[in-house]
Design a protein around this motif. Structure first.
Motif, PDB file in Angstrom:
ATOM      1  N   SER A 215     -32.350 -24.660  39.672  1.00 14.03           N
ATOM      2  CA  SER A 215     -32.691 -24.366  38.142  1.00 14.03           C
ATOM      3  C   SER A 215     -33.747 -23.341  38.249  1.00 14.03           C
ATOM      4  CB  SER A 215     -33.289 -25.663  37.588  1.00 14.03           C
ATOM      5  OG  SER A 215     -34.891 -25.747  37.873  1.00 14.03           O
ATOM      6  N   THR A 216     -33.779 -22.312  37.325  1.00 11.05           N
ATOM      7  CA  THR A 216     -34.667 -21.143  37.011  1.00 11.05           C
ATOM      8  C   THR A 216     -36.190 -21.552  37.204  1.00 11.05           C
ATOM      9  OG1 THR A 216     -34.444 -21.339  34.841  1.00 11.05           O
ATOM     10  CG2 THR A 216     -33.054 -19.467  35.868  1.00 11.05           C
TER      11      THR A 216
ATOM     12  N   TYR B  61     -36.717 -22.712  40.796  1.00 13.07           N
ATOM     13  CA  TYR B  61     -36.916 -21.429  41.800  1.00 13.07           C
ATOM     14  C   TYR B  61     -38.226 -20.591  41.381  1.00 13.07           C
ATOM     15  CZ  TYR B  61     -36.035 -16.628  43.653  1.00 13.07           C
ATOM     16  OH  TYR B  61     -36.291 -15.498  44.314  1.00 13.07           O
ATOM     17  N   ASN B  62     -38.630 -20.435  40.005  1.00 13.66           N
ATOM     18  CA  ASN B  62     -39.910 -19.759  39.677  1.00 13.66           C
ATOM     19  C   ASN B  62     -41.001 -20.567  40.278  1.00 13.66           C
ATOM     20  OD1 ASN B  62     -41.309 -17.760  38.408  1.00 13.66           O
ATOM     21  ND2 ASN B  62     -41.844 -19.432  36.695  1.00 13.66           N
TER      22      ASN B  62
ATOM     23  N   ARG C 218     -38.390 -12.515  43.405  1.00 19.69           N
ATOM     24  CA  ARG C 218     -38.108 -12.905  42.139  1.00 19.69           C
ATOM     25  C   ARG C 218     -37.640 -11.781  41.201  1.00 19.69           C
ATOM     26  NH1 ARG C 218     -42.979 -15.967  38.941  1.00 19.69           N
ATOM     27  NH2 ARG C 218     -43.636 -13.672  39.061  1.00 19.69           N
TER      28      ARG C 218
ATOM     29  N   MET D 138     -36.877 -10.610  37.247  1.00 10.76           N
ATOM     30  CA  MET D 138     -37.251 -11.077  35.777  1.00 10.76           C
ATOM     31  C   MET D 138     -36.920  -9.568  35.045  1.00 10.76           C
ATOM     32  SD  MET D 138     -41.128 -12.084  36.277  1.00 10.76           S
ATOM     33  CE  MET D 138     -41.745 -12.279  34.461  1.00 10.76           C
TER      34      MET D 138
ATOM     35  N   SER E  81     -32.991 -14.450  43.698  1.00 10.46           N
ATOM     36  CA  SER E  81     -32.466 -15.339  42.296  1.00 10.46           C
ATOM     37  C   SER E  81     -33.220 -14.582  41.309  1.00 10.46           C
ATOM     38  CB  SER E  81     -32.718 -16.631  42.322  1.00 10.46           C
ATOM     39  OG  SER E  81     -32.161 -17.200  41.298  1.00 10.46           O
ATOM     40  N   SER E  82     -32.663 -14.810  39.895  1.00 15.68           N
ATOM     41  CA  SER E  82     -33.343 -14.548  38.692  1.00 15.68           C
ATOM     42  C   SER E  82     -33.813 -15.524  37.886  1.00 15.68           C
ATOM     43  CB  SER E  82     -32.487 -13.643  37.995  1.00 15.68           C
ATOM     44  OG  SER E  82     -32.743 -13.680  36.667  1.00 15.68           O
ATOM     45  N   ILE E  83     -35.060 -15.293  37.017  1.00 14.64           N
ATOM     46  CA  ILE E  83     -35.310 -16.415  36.258  1.00 14.64           C
ATOM     47  C   ILE E  83     -35.176 -16.114  34.685  1.00 14.64           C
ATOM     48  CG2 ILE E  83     -37.293 -17.315  37.998  1.00 14.64           C
ATOM     49  CD1 ILE E  83     -39.051 -15.731  35.719  1.00 14.64           C
ATOM     50  N   ASP E  84     -34.391 -14.992  34.380  1.00 15.02           N
ATOM     51  CA  ASP E  84     -33.803 -15.001  33.134  1.00 15.02           C
ATOM     52  C   ASP E  84     -32.234 -14.547  33.301  1.00 15.02           C
ATOM     53  OD1 ASP E  84     -34.236 -12.064  33.626  1.00 15.02           O
ATOM     54  OD2 ASP E  84     -35.998 -12.574  32.845  1.00 15.02           O
TER      55      ASP E  84
ATOM     56  N   PRO F 292     -29.186 -15.951  37.746  1.00 16.85           N
ATOM     57  CA  PRO F 292     -30.026 -17.108  37.494  1.00 16.85           C
ATOM     58  C   PRO F 292     -29.322 -18.412  37.769  1.00 16.85           C
ATOM     59  CG  PRO F 292     -29.181 -16.029  35.352  1.00 16.85           C
ATOM     60  CD  PRO F 292     -28.726 -15.121  36.795  1.00 16.85           C
TER      61      PRO F 292
END
Lengths: 179, 502
Positions: free
Chosen positions: A56-57, A60-61, A97, A99, A120-123, A141
Motif C-alpha cells: 500500500s502507498t 511504502y511511505n 520515494r 511523489m 515506488s510512488s505514493i501518489d 503506486p
C-alpha cells in the motif's frame, strides 16, 4: 489489381523464388531476435528486475521515511526545494520515494557496492530516469519494484521524472551521489 | 436504383448514402488534422529548447489534445471513410444500414468534441495515456468511450456491407486485397476499441467518485491493449492503402495474393499481445511473461510487415517494368511517376514507416534495450515515423484520389500537390530521426522544460542542442507541408473544378 475482386485459384499460385528467399530470411531473423531476448537474461549483465511486491502507498511511505530518518547525514537545497541527504550502508535496502513533484531522498552511495533499491510512488505514476546513464524504470503506486544496482562510476547523477505526473512534472529532478 | 451513380473515371457504381458518409468522415478527419497540426507547431516550437514558447500549463494541455486529435480523431475518422470506401464502393454494393453509419459519425463527433472541449477547458491535463491515478474530468472518459463505441459501429457497418455484397452478388471471386486488408483492420479495431471501452468504463466511474481507483498496473496493461493495438488498425489500413495506391498510380497487381493475405492474418493474430512491450520496465510482470509476449508474438507480426515490405515495392517494380522501364536494375525506379502525389506519398510512407518507424519499434520493444528507451524522446521519435511519416502520409496520398473519385472535383493547386508529399514526408523523417537521437542522450518525452523548473539543473551532451534544433526546424517545415495538404483539400472542396459525369 488490388482494388478489384480476385478470380478463384489465387491460393494455388506458387511463390516466386525471390519471395521464398525473402520470407525465409525474414523468418530466420525473427527467430534469432526472439531467442536473443530471453537468452540475454542468462548471458547479459543488464536486465530489468524480476523482483516486485504489492504494497500500500501508506506502508511504502512509512518504510521510506524510517529509512531516511535512520541514515540521514545532511540536508541539501536548490531553489525552493529541500532534500534529506541519506548515506545508507553498502548492501542495504534503500528507498527512493517518488511523489508529486519530488524524488526523496538524495542518496549517497559507494562505488562498486551493491544495493537493493526499492522504487515506488505514493501518489501517481512517475518514471525513474537516471541521467546521463539514460536508464529508465517505472515507479508505480501500490508496487514495490526492487532494482539491484551496483554503481560503477563515481559521479553525481540526476534523476529525471519521465512519466507525466502533472503540472510540475518537468521540475521533478532528484540526485544520486556516487563516491 | 436511383440511389447509385456511376463513376465517370472508374466505372464503379457509387452508392450515394455511402458516398455521403465517406465525405463527412473525410472532411471531419481533415478538420482534426488541422487542429492537431496547429498544436503540433506550438509544441515543436516549445521542445526546440532554443525557442521554447509555451508555458508548462499550456504545453501539457496542448500535448494532450495533439495526441487525441491526431492519433485518435484524424486517423480513425479517415479510417471510417476508408472502411466505407473499400466495402460499398469497391464492391459495387450498397452500404448496409446507413443510419448506423450516421450513428457512428455522430457518436465519434460528440465524443471527440467532448474530449477536445474538456481538454481545452483544463479538465484533462492527463496526456493521451491518462494513466490512473492521475485524474481527468468524467466527461473526458465518457467522450473517449462514445468515440470508441462509434468507431466499433463503423466496423459493424463495414462487415454488414461485406455480407450484403456477398449475398446480393455484387462481385464474383474473392474480396479485393485492399478490402481484405481493411477487413483485417476492422477486426483489430473491434478487439482494440473494446479494450478501450473496457478500461475507460471503470475509470469513468472512479473519476465520478463512485468506485475506488483500479490498480495502476492493471490499467496500464489493459490501456495498452487499446493504446498500442489501435495503432495496428493504422498499420493494417496503411498497408491496404499502399496496395490501393500502387494500383491507382502505376497499375500494380499483388505479386502473390496468398502471401499478402497471410501477412494480414499474422497481424490479426499476433499484434495485440505484442502491446505488452509498453510494460517492459514495469513491476508486476515476470521476465518470462514479458519476453514471451513481446518476442514470439511481436516478431511474428514483424514478419507480416517484412512480407509487405517485399510485396508492395515488388508489385510496383513489376508494374513499372511492364511499362517498358526494363533497362538496368533501377530504371523502373527512375522513371516512376514522382510528380504524382499519390505515388510519392506511397513511396515516402513506405520508406518512413519501414526504415525508421518499424525498425526502431522492434529495437525499442526489446526488453533490455527498452531500459534505454522507455519514455525518453526515442519513443515519440519512433511513433512519429510510423504514424505520421507512415500512416498520415499514406492517407494524404490516398486523399488525392478520394477527392476526384468521391467528391468529384479536380485537385486544386496541382503544382503544390505535386511537391506536398516531399514537403511533409522528408522533414517529418528528419524530425523523427533527431528526436530519437536526442532521446538517446536521455532527453525525456512529455517534458515542458528539459532543464527543470528551478530545482536541480540538468546538463546534456552538446549533441542534444543540435538534435533538438534540427528537430525544431524540420518540425516547422513538416507543419507547413501538413498545412499545404489542408489548404489543397479545402480549396478542392470549395473552388476545385467539378468533374462532370459523361
Amino acid at each position: 489489381m488490388s482494388i478489384t475482386p480476385v478470380p478463384p485459384g489465387w491460393w494455388k499460385m506458387p511463390l516466386h523464388k525471390e519471395e521464398k528467399w525473402w520470407i525465409s530470411i525474414a523468418l530466420v531473423w525473427c527467430i534469432a531476435i526472439t531467442i536473443a531476448m530471453p537468452a540475454w537474461h542468462f548471458v547479459g549483465k543488464q536486465n530489468s528486475s524480476q523482483e516486485y511486491y504489492t504494497i500500500s502507498t501508506e506502508d511504502y511511505n512509512t518504510l521510506a521515511e524510517e529509512f531516511m530518518e535512520k541514515y540521514k547525514t545532511g540536508v541539501e537545497t536548490a531553489g525552493d526545494w529541500e532534500w534529506d541527504v541519506v548515506t545508507p550502508p553498502p548492501g542495504s535496502d534503500i528507498y527512493l520515494r517518488s511523489m508529486q513533484w519530488k524524488w526523496d531522498p538524495i542518496l549517497k552511495l559507494k562505488k562498486g557496492e551493491t544495493y537493493r533499491l526499492h522504487l515506488s510512488s505514493i501518489d501517481v505514476l512517475h518514471g525513474l530516469s537516471i541521467h546521463p546513464l539514460n536508464m529508465n524504470f517505472e515507479a508505480v503506486p501500490g508496487w514495490d519494484y526492487v532494482l539491484t544496482i551496483t554503481p560503477t562510476q563515481a559521479k553525481e547523477y540526476r534523476i529525471i521524472c519521465n512519466e507525466f505526473c502533472g503540472a510540475d512534472h518537468h521540475g521533478m529532478i532528484g540526485k544520486i551521489i556516487v563516491e | 436504383m436511383s440511389n447509385f451513380r456511376t463513376c465517370s473515371i472508374t466505372g464503379l457504381k457509387v452508392h450515394l448514402p455511402a458516398e455521403k458518409l465517406i465525405k463527412i468522415n473525410a472532411v471531419t478527419a481533415i478538420v482534426f488534422l488541422l487542429v492537431g497540426g496547429i498544436l503540433g507547431l506550438l509544441l515543436v516550437l516549445t521542445r526546440w529548447q532554443a525557442v521554447h514558447i509555451l508555458p508548462p500549463e499550456f504545453f501539457y494541455r496542448f500535448l494532450t489534445l495533439h495526441g487525441i486529435a491526431m492519433l485518435v480523431a484524424w486517423i480513425i475518422f479517415w479510417e471510417m471513410a476508408a472502411l466505407y470506401l473499400t466495402s460499398a464502393i469497391l464492391l459495387n454494393s450498397r452500404l448496409a444500414v446507413p443510419w448506423v453509419g450516421w450513428l457512428q459519425y455522430l457518436l465519434m463527433l460528440v465524443g471527440g468534441g467532448m474530449v477536445a472541449v474538456i481538454i481545452l477547458l483544463g479538465g484533462a491535463d492527463v496526456m493521451f495515456t491518462s494513466y490512473v491515478p492521475l485524474k481527468a474530468h468524467p466527461l473526458y472518459y465518457l467522450g473517449v468511450i462514445l468515440f470508441a463505441v462509434g468507431a466499433i459501429l463503423g466496423c459493424v457497418v463495414f462487415f454488414a456491407t461485406l455480407v450484403v455484397a456477398k449475398t446480393e452478388g455484387t462481385y464474383s471471386g474473392s474480396l479485393p486485397l485492399v478490402t481484405y486488408g481493411a477487413a483485417a483492420a476492422a477486426i483489430i479495431a473491434i478487439i482494440t476499441l473494446s479494450h478501450g471501452a473496457i478500461v475507460f468504463i471503470p475509470t469513468l466511474l472512479w473519476s465520478a467518485g463512485l468506485i475506488p481507483p483500479m490498480d495502476a498496473e492493471v490499467y496500464r496493461l489493459i490501456f495498452w491493449g487499446f493504446g498500442h493495438s489501435s495503432q495496428q488498425i493504422n498499420v493494417c489500413t496503411m498497408v491496404a492503402v499502399w496496395y490501393m495506391l500502387g494500383t491507382l498510380t502505376v497499375g500494380s497487381t499483388p505479386v502473390n495474393e496468398k502471401v499478402c493475405r497471410t501477412a494480414f492474418v499474422l497481424y490479426i493474430l499476433f499484434i495485440n499481445i505484442a502491446s505488452e512491450h509498453h510494460i517492459l520496465v514495469d513491476p508486476g510482470f515476470s521476465a518470462a511473461h514479458k519476453s514471451w509476449n513481446t518476442s514470439y508474438f511481436m516478431h511474428l507480426a514483424v514478419l507480416a510487415s517484412m512480407i509487405h515490405a517485399f510485396s508492395v515495392p515488388a508489385a510496383l517494380e513489376v508494374a513499372l517494368r511492364k511499362k517498358g522501364y526494363t533497362r538496368g536494375t533501377f530504371e523502373w525506379l527512375k522513371k516512376a511517376p514522382w510528380g504524382n502525389p499519390g505515388f510519392s506519398s506511397l513511396f515516402l510512407s513506405l520508406v518512413g514507416f519501414g526504415f525508421l518507424g518499424g525498425t526502431t519499434g522492434v529495437i525499442f520493444g526489446t526488453e533490455q534495450l527498452n531500459i534505454l528507451s522507455h519514455n525518453n524522446l526515442r519513443i515519440p521519435g519512433h511513433f512519429h515515423a510510423t504514424v505520421v511519416a507512415g500512416t498520415t502520409l499514406a492517407f494524404m496520398g490516398a486523399t488525392y484520389y478520394v477527392l476526384p473519385l468521391i467528391f468529384q472535383r479536380e485537385v486544386a493547386f496541382p503544382g503544390l500537390a505535386k511537391i506536398q508529399p516531399y514537403l511533409f514526408g522528408i522533414p517529418i523523417m528528419l524530425f523523427s530521426t533527431f528526436m530519437m537521437v536526442a532521446g538517446g542522450f536521455g532527453v525525456s518525452r512529455r517534458s515542458a522544460d528539459m532543464y527543470g523548473s528551478g530545482g536541480f539543473s540538468v546538463e546534456y551532451s552538446p549533441i542534444v542542442d543540435i538534435s533538438l534544433s534540427i528537430m525544431g526546424i524540420s518540425g516547422v517545415v513538416a507543419c507547413l507541408g501538413g498545412a499545404a495538404f489542408c489548404v489543397i483539400s479545402v480549396a478542392t472542396l470549395i473552388i476545385g473544378k467539378k468533374i462532370v459525369a459523361k
